[in-house]
Write a protein that holds these residues in place. Structure first.
Motif, PDB file in Angstrom:
ATOM      1  N   VAL A  50       0.840  -1.207   0.000  1.00  0.00           N
ATOM      2  CA  VAL A  50       0.000   0.000   0.000  1.00  0.00           C
ATOM      3  C   VAL A  50       0.874   1.256   0.000  1.00  0.00           C
ATOM      4  O   VAL A  50       0.627   2.193  -0.770  1.00  0.00           O
ATOM      5  N   GLU A  51       1.918   1.276   0.822  1.00  0.00           N
ATOM      6  CA  GLU A  51       2.824   2.427   0.857  1.00  0.00           C
ATOM      7  C   GLU A  51       3.487   2.644  -0.500  1.00  0.00           C
ATOM      8  O   GLU A  51       3.584   3.780  -0.987  1.00  0.00           O
ATOM      9  N   GLN A  52       3.926   1.551  -1.124  1.00  0.00           N
ATOM     10  CA  GLN A  52       4.614   1.670  -2.412  1.00  0.00           C
ATOM     11  C   GLN A  52       3.647   2.050  -3.539  1.00  0.00           C
ATOM     12  O   GLN A  52       4.017   2.792  -4.451  1.00  0.00           O
ATOM     13  N   LEU A  53       2.407   1.588  -3.471  1.00  0.00           N
ATOM     14  CA  LEU A  53       1.411   2.024  -4.456  1.00  0.00           C
ATOM     15  C   LEU A  53       1.131   3.520  -4.292  1.00  0.00           C
ATOM     16  O   LEU A  53       1.001   4.244  -5.288  1.00  0.00           O
ATOM     17  N   ASP A  54       1.046   3.998  -3.050  1.00  0.00           N
ATOM     18  CA  ASP A  54       0.872   5.444  -2.811  1.00  0.00           C
ATOM     19  C   ASP A  54       2.002   6.227  -3.487  1.00  0.00           C
ATOM     20  O   ASP A  54       1.761   7.230  -4.158  1.00  0.00           O
ATOM     21  N   GLU A  55       3.229   5.752  -3.303  1.00  0.00           N
ATOM     22  CA  GLU A  55       4.390   6.427  -3.885  1.00  0.00           C
ATOM     23  C   GLU A  55       4.364   6.347  -5.410  1.00  0.00           C
ATOM     24  O   GLU A  55       4.667   7.324  -6.102  1.00  0.00           O
ATOM     25  N   TYR A  56       3.982   5.205  -5.944  1.00  0.00           N
ATOM     26  CA  TYR A  56       3.891   5.031  -7.406  1.00  0.00           C
ATOM     27  C   TYR A  56       2.882   6.020  -7.991  1.00  0.00           C
ATOM     28  O   TYR A  56       3.177   6.730  -8.952  1.00  0.00           O
ATOM     29  N   PHE A  57       1.695   6.052  -7.415  1.00  0.00           N
ATOM     30  CA  PHE A  57       0.651   6.920  -7.962  1.00  0.00           C
ATOM     31  C   PHE A  57       0.956   8.401  -7.740  1.00  0.00           C
ATOM     32  O   PHE A  57       0.505   9.240  -8.510  1.00  0.00           O
ATOM     33  N   SER A  58       1.750   8.732  -6.719  1.00  0.00           N
ATOM     34  CA  SER A  58       2.126  10.133  -6.507  1.00  0.00           C
ATOM     35  C   SER A  58       3.304  10.532  -7.397  1.00  0.00           C
ATOM     36  O   SER A  58       3.671  11.707  -7.449  1.00  0.00           O
ATOM     37  N   GLY A  59       3.915   9.553  -8.076  1.00  0.00           N
ATOM     38  CA  GLY A  59       5.004   9.839  -8.999  1.00  0.00           C
ATOM     39  C   GLY A  59       6.392   9.783  -8.382  1.00  0.00           C
ATOM     40  O   GLY A  59       7.364  10.167  -9.015  1.00  0.00           O
ATOM     41  N   THR A  60       6.508   9.296  -7.144  1.00  0.00           N
ATOM     42  CA  THR A  60       7.822   9.254  -6.495  1.00  0.00           C
ATOM     43  C   THR A  60       8.469   7.871  -6.512  1.00  0.00           C
ATOM     44  O   THR A  60       9.616   7.734  -6.100  1.00  0.00           O
ATOM     45  N   ARG A  61       7.769   6.833  -6.976  1.00  0.00           N
ATOM     46  CA  ARG A  61       8.336   5.482  -7.028  1.00  0.00           C
ATOM     47  C   ARG A  61       8.260   4.942  -8.451  1.00  0.00           C
ATOM     48  O   ARG A  61       7.224   4.991  -9.083  1.00  0.00           O
ATOM     49  N   PHE A  64       9.147  -1.270  -7.663  1.00  0.00           N
ATOM     50  CA  PHE A  64       8.564  -1.838  -6.451  1.00  0.00           C
ATOM     51  C   PHE A  64       9.559  -2.797  -5.806  1.00  0.00           C
ATOM     52  O   PHE A  64      10.301  -3.489  -6.499  1.00  0.00           O
ATOM     53  N   GLU A  65       9.548  -2.826  -4.487  1.00  0.00           N
ATOM     54  CA  GLU A  65      10.419  -3.711  -3.719  1.00  0.00           C
ATOM     55  C   GLU A  65       9.537  -4.542  -2.797  1.00  0.00           C
ATOM     56  O   GLU A  65       9.403  -4.253  -1.606  1.00  0.00           O
ATOM     57  N   LEU A  66       8.915  -5.546  -3.403  1.00  0.00           N
ATOM     58  CA  LEU A  66       7.981  -6.405  -2.675  1.00  0.00           C
ATOM     59  C   LEU A  66       8.305  -7.864  -2.955  1.00  0.00           C
ATOM     60  O   LEU A  66       8.838  -8.195  -4.020  1.00  0.00           O
ATOM     61  N   ASN A  67       7.943  -8.726  -2.026  1.00  0.00           N
ATOM     62  CA  ASN A  67       8.055 -10.161  -2.238  1.00  0.00           C
ATOM     63  C   ASN A  67       6.762 -10.628  -2.891  1.00  0.00           C
ATOM     64  O   ASN A  67       5.682 -10.432  -2.334  1.00  0.00           O
ATOM     65  N   LEU A  68       6.894 -11.230  -4.067  1.00  0.00           N
ATOM     66  CA  LEU A  68       5.724 -11.633  -4.839  1.00  0.00           C
ATOM     67  C   LEU A  68       5.613 -13.146  -4.901  1.00  0.00           C
ATOM     68  O   LEU A  68       6.620 -13.846  -5.009  1.00  0.00           O
ATOM     69  N   ASN A 117      -1.819 -12.509 -15.656  1.00  0.00           N
ATOM     70  CA  ASN A 117      -0.974 -11.948 -14.602  1.00  0.00           C
ATOM     71  C   ASN A 117      -1.838 -11.610 -13.383  1.00  0.00           C
ATOM     72  O   ASN A 117      -2.729 -10.770 -13.481  1.00  0.00           O
ATOM     73  N   PRO A 118      -1.564 -12.227 -12.232  1.00  0.00           N
ATOM     74  CA  PRO A 118      -2.414 -11.976 -11.065  1.00  0.00           C
ATOM     75  C   PRO A 118      -1.974 -10.790 -10.197  1.00  0.00           C
ATOM     76  O   PRO A 118      -2.605 -10.519  -9.179  1.00  0.00           O
ATOM     77  N   ILE A 119      -0.894 -10.103 -10.576  1.00  0.00           N
ATOM     78  CA  ILE A 119      -0.418  -8.998  -9.735  1.00  0.00           C
ATOM     79  C   ILE A 119      -0.295  -7.734 -10.593  1.00  0.00           C
ATOM     80  O   ILE A 119       0.787  -7.365 -11.048  1.00  0.00           O
ATOM     81  N   SER A 120      -1.439  -7.107 -10.816  1.00  0.00           N
ATOM     82  CA  SER A 120      -1.509  -5.901 -11.649  1.00  0.00           C
ATOM     83  C   SER A 120      -0.570  -4.822 -11.135  1.00  0.00           C
ATOM     84  O   SER A 120      -0.312  -4.722  -9.933  1.00  0.00           O
ATOM     85  N   ILE A 121      -0.078  -4.016 -12.039  1.00  0.00           N
ATOM     86  CA  ILE A 121       0.779  -2.850 -11.814  1.00  0.00           C
ATOM     87  C   ILE A 121       2.184  -3.263 -11.353  1.00  0.00           C
ATOM     88  O   ILE A 121       3.160  -2.880 -11.963  1.00  0.00           O
ATOM     89  N   ILE A 122       2.278  -4.067 -10.285  1.00  0.00           N
ATOM     90  CA  ILE A 122       3.585  -4.456  -9.748  1.00  0.00           C
ATOM     91  C   ILE A 122       4.334  -5.311 -10.777  1.00  0.00           C
ATOM     92  O   ILE A 122       5.506  -5.092 -11.048  1.00  0.00           O
ATOM     93  N   ILE A 123       3.653  -6.319 -11.330  1.00  0.00           N
ATOM     94  CA  ILE A 123       4.178  -7.073 -12.471  1.00  0.00           C
ATOM     95  C   ILE A 123       3.586  -6.361 -13.684  1.00  0.00           C
ATOM     96  O   ILE A 123       2.404  -6.504 -13.982  1.00  0.00           O
TER      97      ILE A 123
END
Length: 161
Positions: A50-61, A64-68, A117-123
């Protein structure tokens, strides 16, 4: 594996249903419902997502650094892993994607795996386009694919100022 939790994330292009546990994100799908999440999320990985999606949509990320942990066939896993190599702000055709996977004739299978693809945006399956530059199908809707590509485009970033 710990218990899988679900949360809903309100993005600028619709609600995302995020499923994960303390170790992995399992799925992120666009849903039509406008659900407001009232549960407290205890999953560490979902909180990071959620934090990383916030950053992505705000244009700062941009990455992504997540375990998938997407669920699929071995071939789908190879396709999804290759999608993770398409850089932010760039696109690749289905044909180029097939070549990267070592089989130019697998273009339909690659397109099918992208669609599952089951992980939209991140993948970032939204970064795969037709050889002619057309915005071919996207499980979340072609209008979302267009929005995501525009959001990631360098020219958009430069024209903001």
């Amino acid at each position: 594996m710990s218990d899988v939790q679900t949360t809903y994330y309100k993005s600028p292009i619709g609600t995302l249903e995020i499923k994960g546990d303390n170790s992995y994100i399992h799925s992120i799908f666009f849903i039509d419902d406008d659900i407001i999440n009232s549960e407290k999320i205890s999953s560490v990985e979902i909180k990071k997502c959620v934090e990383q999606l916030d950053e992505y949509f705000s244009g700062t990320r941009k990455e992504f650094e997540l375990n998938l942990s997407p669920k699929g066939t071995e071939f789908q896993g190879k396709v999804w892993n290759e999608l993770l190599r398409v850089p932010f702000g760039k696109t690749r055709s289905y044909l180029e994607q097939s070549k990267k996977l070592g089989d130019v004739k697998a273009i339909r299978a690659v397109a099918s795996a992208n669609g599952k693809n089951p992980i939209s945006i991140i993948i970032p399956c939204h970064r795969i386009i037709g050889s002619d530059g057309s915005l071919t199908g996207y499980a979340g809707g072609v209008w979302r694919k267009k929005w995501l590509l525009e959001h990631e485009s360098e020219s958009k970033q430069q024209t903001l100022f």
